[in-house]
Design a protein around this motif. Structure first.
Motif, mmCIF file in Angstrom:
data_model
loop_
_atom_site.group_PDB
_atom_site.id
_atom_site.type_symbol
_atom_site.label_atom_id
_atom_site.label_comp_id
_atom_site.label_asym_id
_atom_site.label_seq_id
_atom_site.Cartn_x
_atom_site.Cartn_y
_atom_site.Cartn_z
ATOM 1 N N HIS A 190 0.831 -1.192 0.116
ATOM 2 C CA HIS A 190 -0.062 -0.030 0.021
ATOM 3 C C HIS A 190 0.718 1.271 -0.194
ATOM 4 O O HIS A 190 0.601 2.222 -0.649
ATOM 5 C CB HIS A 190 -0.882 -0.024 1.157
ATOM 6 N N LEU A 191 1.952 1.299 0.857
ATOM 7 C CA LEU A 191 2.794 2.502 0.861
ATOM 8 C C LEU A 191 3.540 2.446 -0.380
ATOM 9 O O LEU A 191 3.809 3.658 -1.011
ATOM 10 C CB LEU A 191 3.921 2.396 2.071
ATOM 11 N N LEU A 192 4.162 1.305 -1.108
ATOM 12 C CA LEU A 192 4.820 1.296 -2.273
ATOM 13 C C LEU A 192 3.971 2.129 -3.488
ATOM 14 O O LEU A 192 4.208 2.732 -4.260
ATOM 15 C CB LEU A 192 5.219 -0.019 -2.624
ATOM 16 N N GLN A 193 2.681 1.674 -3.421
ATOM 17 C CA GLN A 193 1.561 2.177 -4.410
ATOM 18 C C GLN A 193 1.276 3.646 -4.181
ATOM 19 O O GLN A 193 1.357 4.177 -5.040
ATOM 20 C CB GLN A 193 0.328 1.216 -4.274
ATOM 21 N N PHE A 194 0.929 3.987 -2.975
ATOM 22 C CA PHE A 194 0.265 5.116 -2.969
ATOM 23 C C PHE A 194 1.147 6.381 -2.257
ATOM 24 O O PHE A 194 0.914 7.475 -2.739
ATOM 25 C CB PHE A 194 -0.952 5.180 -2.142
ATOM 26 N N THR A 195 1.921 6.019 -1.283
ATOM 27 C CA THR A 195 2.774 6.938 -0.662
ATOM 28 C C THR A 195 4.002 7.068 -1.405
ATOM 29 O O THR A 195 4.544 8.233 -1.713
ATOM 30 C CB THR A 195 3.268 6.445 0.810
ATOM 31 N N LEU A 196 4.953 5.929 -1.753
ATOM 32 C CA LEU A 196 6.262 6.402 -2.172
ATOM 33 C C LEU A 196 5.997 6.129 -3.894
ATOM 34 O O LEU A 196 7.067 6.541 -4.553
ATOM 35 C CB LEU A 196 7.084 5.199 -1.745
#
Lengths: 252, 240
Positions: free
Chosen positions: B137-143
């Motif tokens: 989720h972080l790789l997709q939307f945050t980073l």
């Protein structure tokens, strides 16, 4: 009534065990579970076979000695009773019944269905006592205790120390046992002098002995013959944090 | 009969420092798990409140995202705090789980569960799968590493276009399905976690136990509905 039994047989503490099939025939419906095992054992004696070893003492639900896990439930199906208070009429004729010892690393099997539960005594030694003057009994009404507190302490004191809570817990945690002892003594004025050291010592001993940690499944509460409420565990968690804070404050 | 010595798992040691000793104890670790759990619960609720602004339109949610990014160092402080809580929560629960498995080396031939729930018995599994979900989720939307294209989405005011990023992302059936699965496990985890927090912190008692337990389960599934409504409405073309 007739039953098919699958009983855990294990010759000693460090030997592998296995389930062995037995037939329990012509069992009166009003026989207790332990009396049913007695009847099976009599048959084994007649055939010159090794009896099934199991623990029991008072056979009226007071002593906390009997310790069977019946069909995966500590003390068998039903609420607020020990194995000796379980009657065969609760089962259906022809049922297959699995009988196992209490399972926990802290309760090593002595033989068959007998386990060594002295780890519970080690925790009592660590702090499950109060300091009292010796001599003649003090006047009973010299320390007033409110009814609510007295009732709550009495409820916790009802623990018979059978260890079913540990057996039923998927983590083999002794939190219900320890919480009952800590609450019973910690609620009463007589237990105040050691209140802080007691909860820390007993919880440490519990951890050192290798009991698991409570993950709030409440399986313990469900099988407890004395119906000790899991809310005592909440009280224990609170009391432990209070004690840890006090001990830390002493160092400052 | 000779006394059989209790031969437990490797003895747990306690530091003379009361703070360290508190963490080393079973109850102390549970306190740490509960306190970090509260932080993560508050985050899950806050994040939901942020996401639901998609229903208020492109301007509102992009504005909210802009506001968060403009927090600057404060945003990073919050992120670091959350990350620390997340890591501590996971480390402590893994330690507790290892001890728990050691304490019950042999399970019963027939499980006779009376009170526990599938959610309570699978906390470590649901938790670790949620960890994998959070990383993706972080790789997709945050980073924005898995989908670098998201970086070039800007609205007419030059703000990062979070509104269209969500719509583009959730139009992919597999991304939406993985998201729903992740949220399902998270909310299973929370359905036991909400009430557990009150028990571990000693707030629970018999008068409120049933309410707390039912309330925790209800809240968990409301959170699930809230989060999952977004990919659903996007897939159904209600938000476009």
């Amino acid at each position: 009534m007739n039953f098919k039994l699958k009983v855990w047989r294990q010759k000693g503490p460090n030997v592998a065990g296995q389930f062995v099939d037995y037939e329990a025939r012509d069992i009166p419906a009003d026989a207790s579970f332990l009396e049913m095992l007695d009847i099976v054992n009599e048959g084994l004696i007649k055939r010159n076979e090794d009896q099934i070893a199991f623990d029991s003492d008072c056979r009226e639900g007071i002593c906390g000695m009997c310790s069977l896990v019946i069909n995966g439930i500590a003390h068998g199906p039903g609420k607020a009773k020990t194995s000796c208070q379980l009657y065969m009429r609760r089962f259906k004729d022809g049922d297959t019944i699995w009988v196992e010892p209490f399972r926990a690393i802290t309760f090593p099997v002595v033989r068959d269905l007998c386990t060594n539960r002295s780890a519970l005594d080690r925790m009592i030694e660590a702090g499950g006592y109060i300091t009292a003057r010796t001599g003649s009994a003090p006047e009973a009404n010299s320390i007033p205790i409110g009814k609510v507190v007295a009732d709550l302490a009495m409820e916790a004191a009802a623990c018979i120390g059978c260890g079913a809570c540990v057996a039923a817990c998927p983590n083999s945690s002794a939190m219900l046992f320890v919480s009952a002892k800590v609450s019973h003594l910690g609620l009463l004025p007589q237990g105040q002098p050691e209140r802080t050291s007691r909860v820390v010592s007993m919880v440490r001993k519990m951890d050192e002995l290798g009991f698991g940690n409570c993950t709030n499944h409440y399986e313990c509460e469900a099988v407890c013959p004395s119906e000790i409420s899991a809310s005592f565990i909440s009280r224990l968690n609170r009391d432990y944090a209070r004690a840890a804070t006090r001990q830390a404050a002493v160092l400052v | 009969m000779p006394a059989v010595t209790v031969s437990p798992v490797p003895a747990r040691r306690f530091s003379p420092n009361p703070l360290v000793a508190f963490y080393q104890s079973s109850i102390g670790k549970k306190w740490v798990v509960a306190l970090t759990g509260i932080v993560l619960i508050v985050y899950v609720l806050g994040h939901l409140a942020g996401n639901l602004q998609i229903y208020l339109g492109q301007d509102r949610i992009n504005n909210y995202a802009e506001f968060l990014h403009n927090l600057g160092p404060l945003l990073w402080l919050i992120r670091l705090f959350l990350l620390a809580c997340f890591v501590i929560h996971i480390v402590a629960t893994i330690q507790l789980t290892i001890q728990n498995r050691q304490a019950k080396p042999q399970k019963y031939a027939v499980p006779g569960y009376q009170a526990s729930t599938p959610a309570s018995r699978t906390m470590i599994v649901s938790g670790l799968i949620v960890l994998c979900f959070v990383i993706y989720h972080l790789l997709q939307f945050t980073l924005e590493l898995t989908h670098p294209g998201y970086r070039h989405l800007h609205d007419s005011l030059g703000r990062h276009d979070v509104y269209h990023m969500m719509i583009i992302a959730f139009r992919h059936l597999f991304i939406s399905l993985f998201y729903v699965l992740g949220l399902f496990l998270l909310c299973t985890h929370l359905s036991h976690g909400f009430a557990s927090v009150t028990q571990t912190l000693g707030i629970n008692n018999r008068k409120i136990a049933r309410v707390i337990s039912a309330g925790g389960v209800t809240l968990a599934w409301l959170v699930f509905l809230g989060y999952v409504s977004i990919p659903l409405t996007i897939l159904l073309g209600l938000v476009r």
